[in-house]
Design a protein around this motif. Structure first.
Motif, PDB file in Angstrom:
ATOM      1  N   ILE A 181      76.045   4.267  35.434  1.00  0.00           N
ATOM      2  CA  ILE A 181      76.973   3.511  36.274  1.00  0.00           C
ATOM      3  C   ILE A 181      78.102   4.444  36.682  1.00  0.00           C
ATOM      4  CG2 ILE A 181      78.582   1.565  36.409  1.00  0.00           C
ATOM      5  CD1 ILE A 181      75.764   0.593  36.101  1.00  0.00           C
ATOM      6  N   ALA A 182      78.307   4.600  37.986  1.00  0.00           N
ATOM      7  CA  ALA A 182      79.409   5.430  38.496  1.00  0.00           C
ATOM      8  C   ALA A 182      80.485   4.500  39.048  1.00  0.00           C
ATOM      9  CB  ALA A 182      78.908   6.377  39.579  1.00  0.00           C
ATOM     10  N   VAL A 183      81.599   4.421  38.350  1.00  0.00           N
ATOM     11  CA  VAL A 183      82.687   3.521  38.752  1.00  0.00           C
ATOM     12  C   VAL A 183      83.580   4.248  39.751  1.00  0.00           C
ATOM     13  CG1 VAL A 183      84.549   2.031  37.972  1.00  0.00           C
ATOM     14  CG2 VAL A 183      82.649   2.548  36.428  1.00  0.00           C
ATOM     15  N   THR A 184      83.624   3.747  40.972  1.00  0.00           N
ATOM     16  CA  THR A 184      84.455   4.375  42.001  1.00  0.00           C
ATOM     17  C   THR A 184      85.897   3.929  41.841  1.00  0.00           C
ATOM     18  OG1 THR A 184      82.640   4.623  43.568  1.00  0.00           O
ATOM     19  CG2 THR A 184      84.858   4.575  44.480  1.00  0.00           C
ATOM     20  N   LEU A 185      86.783   4.909  41.642  1.00  0.00           N
ATOM     21  CA  LEU A 185      88.183   4.622  41.331  1.00  0.00           C
ATOM     22  C   LEU A 185      89.136   4.850  42.491  1.00  0.00           C
ATOM     23  CD1 LEU A 185      88.330   6.394  37.845  1.00  0.00           C
ATOM     24  CD2 LEU A 185      87.846   3.985  38.330  1.00  0.00           C
ATOM     25  N   ASP A 280      90.742  -1.193  31.008  1.00  0.00           N
ATOM     26  CA  ASP A 280      89.582  -1.954  31.481  1.00  0.00           C
ATOM     27  C   ASP A 280      88.257  -1.284  31.115  1.00  0.00           C
ATOM     28  OD1 ASP A 280      90.941  -4.125  32.821  1.00  0.00           O
ATOM     29  OD2 ASP A 280      91.536  -2.677  34.343  1.00  0.00           O
ATOM     30  N   LEU A 281      88.277   0.019  30.886  1.00  0.00           N
ATOM     31  CA  LEU A 281      87.025   0.712  30.596  1.00  0.00           C
ATOM     32  C   LEU A 281      86.375   0.199  29.314  1.00  0.00           C
ATOM     33  CD1 LEU A 281      88.014   4.371  31.518  1.00  0.00           C
ATOM     34  CD2 LEU A 281      86.683   2.743  32.871  1.00  0.00           C
ATOM     35  N   LYS A 282      87.182  -0.193  28.359  1.00  0.00           N
ATOM     36  CA  LYS A 282      86.633  -0.734  27.118  1.00  0.00           C
ATOM     37  C   LYS A 282      85.837  -2.002  27.407  1.00  0.00           C
ATOM     38  CE  LYS A 282      89.231  -0.549  23.496  1.00  0.00           C
ATOM     39  NZ  LYS A 282      90.305  -0.808  22.480  1.00  0.00           N
ATOM     40  N   ARG A 283      86.327  -2.796  28.366  1.00  0.00           N
ATOM     41  CA  ARG A 283      85.619  -4.025  28.727  1.00  0.00           C
ATOM     42  C   ARG A 283      84.293  -3.718  29.407  1.00  0.00           C
ATOM     43  NH1 ARG A 283      89.335  -5.818  31.242  1.00  0.00           N
ATOM     44  NH2 ARG A 283      88.734  -6.231  33.400  1.00  0.00           N
ATOM     45  N   LEU A 284      84.289  -2.691  30.258  1.00  0.00           N
ATOM     46  CA  LEU A 284      83.034  -2.312  30.910  1.00  0.00           C
ATOM     47  C   LEU A 284      82.016  -1.846  29.879  1.00  0.00           C
ATOM     48  CD1 LEU A 284      81.408  -1.844  33.490  1.00  0.00           C
ATOM     49  CD2 LEU A 284      82.448   0.419  33.652  1.00  0.00           C
ATOM     50  N   ARG A 285      82.475  -1.154  28.844  1.00  0.00           N
ATOM     51  CA  ARG A 285      81.560  -0.675  27.816  1.00  0.00           C
ATOM     52  C   ARG A 285      80.861  -1.829  27.109  1.00  0.00           C
ATOM     53  NH1 ARG A 285      79.166   3.826  27.773  1.00  0.00           N
ATOM     54  NH2 ARG A 285      81.002   5.158  27.672  1.00  0.00           N
ATOM     55  N   THR A 286      81.527  -2.988  27.024  1.00  0.00           N
ATOM     56  CA  THR A 286      80.873  -4.146  26.415  1.00  0.00           C
ATOM     57  C   THR A 286      79.817  -4.755  27.328  1.00  0.00           C
ATOM     58  OG1 THR A 286      82.448  -5.806  27.266  1.00  0.00           O
ATOM     59  CG2 THR A 286      83.029  -4.685  25.199  1.00  0.00           C
ATOM     60  N   MET A 287      79.852  -4.404  28.621  1.00  0.00           N
ATOM     61  CA  MET A 287      78.912  -4.972  29.578  1.00  0.00           C
ATOM     62  C   MET A 287      77.619  -4.171  29.699  1.00  0.00           C
ATOM     63  SD  MET A 287      81.433  -5.909  32.767  1.00  0.00           S
ATOM     64  CE  MET A 287      83.056  -6.645  32.539  1.00  0.00           C
ATOM     65  N   THR A 288      77.636  -2.910  29.264  1.00  0.00           N
ATOM     66  CA  THR A 288      76.460  -2.068  29.485  1.00  0.00           C
ATOM     67  C   THR A 288      76.359  -0.977  28.436  1.00  0.00           C
ATOM     68  OG1 THR A 288      75.329  -0.640  31.080  1.00  0.00           O
ATOM     69  CG2 THR A 288      77.730  -0.523  31.039  1.00  0.00           C
ATOM     70  N   LEU A 290      74.572   1.697  29.435  1.00  0.00           N
ATOM     71  CA  LEU A 290      74.298   2.846  30.292  1.00  0.00           C
ATOM     72  C   LEU A 290      75.456   3.841  30.245  1.00  0.00           C
ATOM     73  CD1 LEU A 290      72.810   1.137  33.497  1.00  0.00           C
ATOM     74  CD2 LEU A 290      71.567   2.350  31.696  1.00  0.00           C
ATOM     75  N   PRO A 291      75.185   5.125  30.481  1.00  0.00           N
ATOM     76  CA  PRO A 291      76.279   6.086  30.624  1.00  0.00           C
ATOM     77  C   PRO A 291      77.220   5.664  31.745  1.00  0.00           C
ATOM     78  CG  PRO A 291      74.165   7.222  30.464  1.00  0.00           C
ATOM     79  CD  PRO A 291      73.858   5.763  30.610  1.00  0.00           C
ATOM     80  N   ILE A 292      78.509   5.846  31.524  1.00  0.00           N
ATOM     81  CA  ILE A 292      79.533   5.491  32.505  1.00  0.00           C
ATOM     82  C   ILE A 292      80.201   6.765  33.005  1.00  0.00           C
ATOM     83  CG2 ILE A 292      81.741   4.321  32.868  1.00  0.00           C
ATOM     84  CD1 ILE A 292      80.858   2.303  30.681  1.00  0.00           C
ATOM     85  N   LEU A 293      80.184   6.953  34.322  1.00  0.00           N
ATOM     86  CA  LEU A 293      80.902   8.063  34.948  1.00  0.00           C
ATOM     87  C   LEU A 293      82.054   7.499  35.757  1.00  0.00           C
ATOM     88  CD1 LEU A 293      77.574   8.741  35.260  1.00  0.00           C
ATOM     89  CD2 LEU A 293      78.540  10.940  35.963  1.00  0.00           C
ATOM     90  N   LEU A 294      83.139   8.252  35.827  1.00  0.00           N
ATOM     91  CA  LEU A 294      84.276   7.876  36.659  1.00  0.00           C
ATOM     92  C   LEU A 294      84.241   8.708  37.929  1.00  0.00           C
ATOM     93  CD1 LEU A 294      87.142   7.496  34.024  1.00  0.00           C
ATOM     94  CD2 LEU A 294      85.452   5.814  34.798  1.00  0.00           C
ATOM     95  N   LYS A 295      84.132   8.035  39.063  1.00  0.00           N
ATOM     96  CA  LYS A 295      84.011   8.713  40.357  1.00  0.00           C
ATOM     97  C   LYS A 295      85.342   8.608  41.099  1.00  0.00           C
ATOM     98  CE  LYS A 295      81.014   8.824  44.451  1.00  0.00           C
ATOM     99  NZ  LYS A 295      82.014   8.766  45.535  1.00  0.00           N
ATOM    100  N   GLN A 308      89.205  11.023  26.545  1.00  0.00           N
ATOM    101  CA  GLN A 308      89.794  10.257  25.446  1.00  0.00           C
ATOM    102  C   GLN A 308      89.310   8.814  25.420  1.00  0.00           C
ATOM    103  OE1 GLN A 308      94.030  10.732  26.018  1.00  0.00           O
ATOM    104  NE2 GLN A 308      93.924  12.968  25.741  1.00  0.00           N
ATOM    105  N   HIS A 309      88.978   8.279  26.597  1.00  0.00           N
ATOM    106  CA  HIS A 309      88.525   6.893  26.658  1.00  0.00           C
ATOM    107  C   HIS A 309      87.007   6.770  26.532  1.00  0.00           C
ATOM    108  CE1 HIS A 309      92.645   6.124  28.018  1.00  0.00           C
ATOM    109  NE2 HIS A 309      92.420   4.862  27.738  1.00  0.00           N
ATOM    110  N   GLY A 310      86.352   7.864  26.205  1.00  0.00           N
ATOM    111  CA  GLY A 310      84.948   7.793  25.838  1.00  0.00           C
ATOM    112  C   GLY A 310      83.960   7.626  26.972  1.00  0.00           C
ATOM    113  N   VAL A 311      84.340   7.993  28.194  1.00  0.00           N
ATOM    114  CA  VAL A 311      83.356   7.915  29.274  1.00  0.00           C
ATOM    115  C   VAL A 311      82.354   9.052  29.115  1.00  0.00           C
ATOM    116  CG1 VAL A 311      85.038   6.839  30.806  1.00  0.00           C
ATOM    117  CG2 VAL A 311      84.642   9.300  30.949  1.00  0.00           C
ATOM    118  N   ASP A 312      81.275   8.968  29.865  1.00  0.00           N
ATOM    119  CA  ASP A 312      80.169   9.901  29.685  1.00  0.00           C
ATOM    120  C   ASP A 312      80.118  11.005  30.726  1.00  0.00           C
ATOM    121  OD1 ASP A 312      78.708   8.417  27.443  1.00  0.00           O
ATOM    122  OD2 ASP A 312      78.926   6.855  28.969  1.00  0.00           O
ATOM    123  N   GLY A 313      80.889  10.886  31.788  1.00  0.00           N
ATOM    124  CA  GLY A 313      80.872  11.907  32.818  1.00  0.00           C
ATOM    125  C   GLY A 313      81.926  11.652  33.867  1.00  0.00           C
TER     126      GLY A 313
END
Length: 420
Positions: A181-185, A280-288, A290-295, A308-313
Motif C-alpha cells: 500500500i502506497a499512501v500518497t501524502l 494515523d499510521l498506527k491505525r492504518l497498520r491495524t487495517m492491513t 501489507l507493507p506500507i510505503l509513504l509516497k 520511527q513510525h515503522g513504515v516499510d518504505g
C-alpha cells in the motif's frame, strides 16, 4: 530476469526489434525520444486531458527543476570491464523484479484512452513490470487485477476522511493480491493548477476517475439521497456534456443521474484529509498486514519519522510537480532521504523520462523508480501497445546505460559513476 545473456539482454533485443522490422519499413508505434513522445501525445489528447496530464502547479517550475536535476547529473563511464551478462533485478518486499522500474498510479486515464487502467494493467503484466493501481482509477482494481494474472501490483491510497471507506478499499486491495500500500501524502489538498483552472475543468465532477469509489460497497452505501446545497451553481452549455458523462457513469455502476450527482458531491466532501498526521499510521497498520510505503516524502526529517513510525518504505515524490510550485526536485532530495531512512527501501518518481534517468536515480541511492507521464503518453497514442513500447524502451535504455557505464548489475550503481 535474474541475469541476461548476451543475446537476450533487453537493450540489444529492443534495438533488434526496431531495426530488423524497420528493414521492412515498419517504424516504432510510439516515438522513442521522450520529448517527441510527449509532443505526439499532446496532439492526440483533448485540450482538457492534455492540461490535466501534462500540467503542473503554479508556473510549473517544479516540473522544470525535476528535469533539470536529471540533466545536471552526469555519468562517467568506465571501460574494459566484462558487461556481457547483466542483472537488472531488484527485490522489494520479497518479490524479485526483473528491472528497477514500476508504473506510477495515474488517475483518470479514461481521459486519454477508453481502456484506461485496464490497458495499462495488461501491458504491465505482459512486460512483468509492477503496476501501482490508482486510487483515482477509471477501472476498478478488481478488473485490473483479473487482467494481470500473477504479475505484481500495488495499491495507492488517498486517505479519505471516511475511515470506513479506507478500510474497505485496503481490504479490497488485499483480496486483489496487491503486494503493498502506497499512501500518497502530498495531495491532502488539491494543488493550484492553472491549466485546469483556466479550462475550469475538474474531471471528477463529471464522474471520471471514480471507479474505486463507485465500485465500493461502503462508499455506495453512504451516498446521500440528493446532493448537498453548496451555494455554487454550474452554468453554461457544458452542463449538457457533464450530464451525459454522469449518465454514462451511472449506467456503468447502476446508479441514477440523481445518485451520480450525489456520489460526486460525497466524493468531493470526503476524498481528502488535511488533518492526516503521523499518529494515523498506527491505525492504518491495524487495517492491513501489507507493507506500507509513504509516497510524497521530500524532507530528510520526514524520512527519519517514517522509519520511527515503522513504515516499510518511502517514495520520494513531488507528484510530478503538480502540487507545490517551486519545490525541491526529487532527485536532489533523494540522497539526504536515503541517508535518513535507516535502510528502508527508497523509491523515486517525478521527472523520470528515460533509462538513463533510472540509472542516475539508482546511483544516488534509489532502490527503484516509478514512471508516470511517459506510459500515459504511450497509452494516449496506442493503448496497451503504446504502454508496452514505452516500458520496453525505458528498460532497454537502462540496460544499455548500465553496460556502457561499465557495470553488470543494477545493484552496483552508486555515486561513483556520476561526475563530481
Amino acid at each position: 530476469m535474474t541475469e541476461t545473456q548476451p543475446g537476450n539482454a533487453p537493450g540489444r533485443l529492443r534495438q533488434m526489434q526496431i531495426y530488423v522490422t524497420g528493414a521492412g519499413g515498419k517504424r516504432p508505434t510510439v516515438p522513442v525520444a521522450p520529448h517527441l513522445l510527449e509532443q505526439a501525445a499532446i496532439r492526440k489528447m483533448t485540450p482538457e486531458a492534455a492540461a490535466y496530464i501534462v500540467g503542473g502547479a503554479g508556473s510549473e517550475t517544479t516540473i522544470r527543476v525535476n528535469r533539470a536535476a536529471f540533466e545536471r547529473h552526469r555519468i562517467v563511464p568506465r571501460v574494459l570491464r566484462d558487461v556481457s551478462r547483466r542483472d537488472l533485478s531488484v527485490t522489494l518486499f520479497g518479490r524479485r523484479h526483473p528491472a528497477p522500474v514500476l508504473l506510477d498510479p495515474v488517475g483518470v486515464l479514461e481521459m486519454v484512452h477508453p481502456e484506461a487502467d485496464l490497458a495499462v494493467a495488461r501491458a504491465a503484466a505482459a512486460e512483468n513490470i509492477a503496476y501501482v493501481f490508482s486510487n483515482q482509477a477509471s477501472v476498478s482494481m478488481e478488473q485490473c487485477a483479473a487482467a494481470m494474472g500473477d504479475a505484481p501490483r500495488w495499491f495507492q491510497l488517498y486517505w479519505s476522511s471516511d475511515d470506513d471507506f479506507v478500510r474497505s478499499v485496503v481490504a479490497r486491495a488485499e483480496k486483489c493480491s496487491c503486494e503493498a500500500i502506497a499512501v500518497t501524502l502530498d495531495t491532502t489538498l488539491l494543488g493550484w493548477r492553472p491549466r485546469d483552472l483556466d479550462a475550469a475543468y475538474l474531471p471528477f465532477l463529471r464522474g471520471l476517475g471514480l471507479a474505486q469509489y463507485l465500485s465500493d460497497p461502503v462508499f455506495k452505501s453512504k451516498i446521500p439521497r440528493s446532493p448537498p446545497e453548496t451555494g455554487v451553481k454550474p452554468r453554461g452549455f457544458d452542463l449538457i456534456s457533464t450530464a451525459l458523462s454522469l449518465r454514462r457513469k451511472g449506467k456503468q455502476f447502476d446508479l441514477s443521474m440523481q445518485q451520480m450527482r450525489a456520489a460526486v458531491a460525497h466524493f468531493t466532501a470526503t476524498y481528502s484529509r488535511p488533518d492526516l498526521n503521523w499518529a494515523d499510521l498506527k491505525r492504518l497498520r491495524t487495517m492491513t498486514k501489507l507493507p506500507i510505503l509513504l509516497k510524497g516524502i521530500r524532507h530528510a526529517d520526514d524520512a527519519r519519522l517514517a522509519y520511527q513510525h515503522g513504515v516499510d518504505g518511502i517514495i520520494v515524490s513531488n507528484h510530478g510537480g503538480r502540487q507545490v510550485d517551486g519545490e525541491v526536485a526529487t532527485l536532489d532530495a533523494l540522497p539526504g532521504i536515503v541517508s535518513a531512512a535507516s535502510g528502508l527501501p527508497v523509491l523515486l518518481d517525478s521527472g523520470v523520462r528515460s533509462g538513463s534517468d533510472v540509472a542516475k536515480a539508482l546511483a544516488l541511492g534509489a532502490t527503484a523508480v516509478l514512471i508516470g507521464r511517459p506510459y500515459v503518453y504511450g497509452l494516449a497514442l496506442a493503448g496497451e501497445t503504446g504502454v508496452r513500447e514505452v516500458i520496453r524502451n525505458i528498460v532497454a535504455e537502462f540496460d544499455l546505460t548500465l553496460a556502457l557505464a561499465g557495470l553488470a548489475k543494477a545493484s552496483e550503481l552508486d555515486a561513483s559513476i556520476l561526475a563530481g
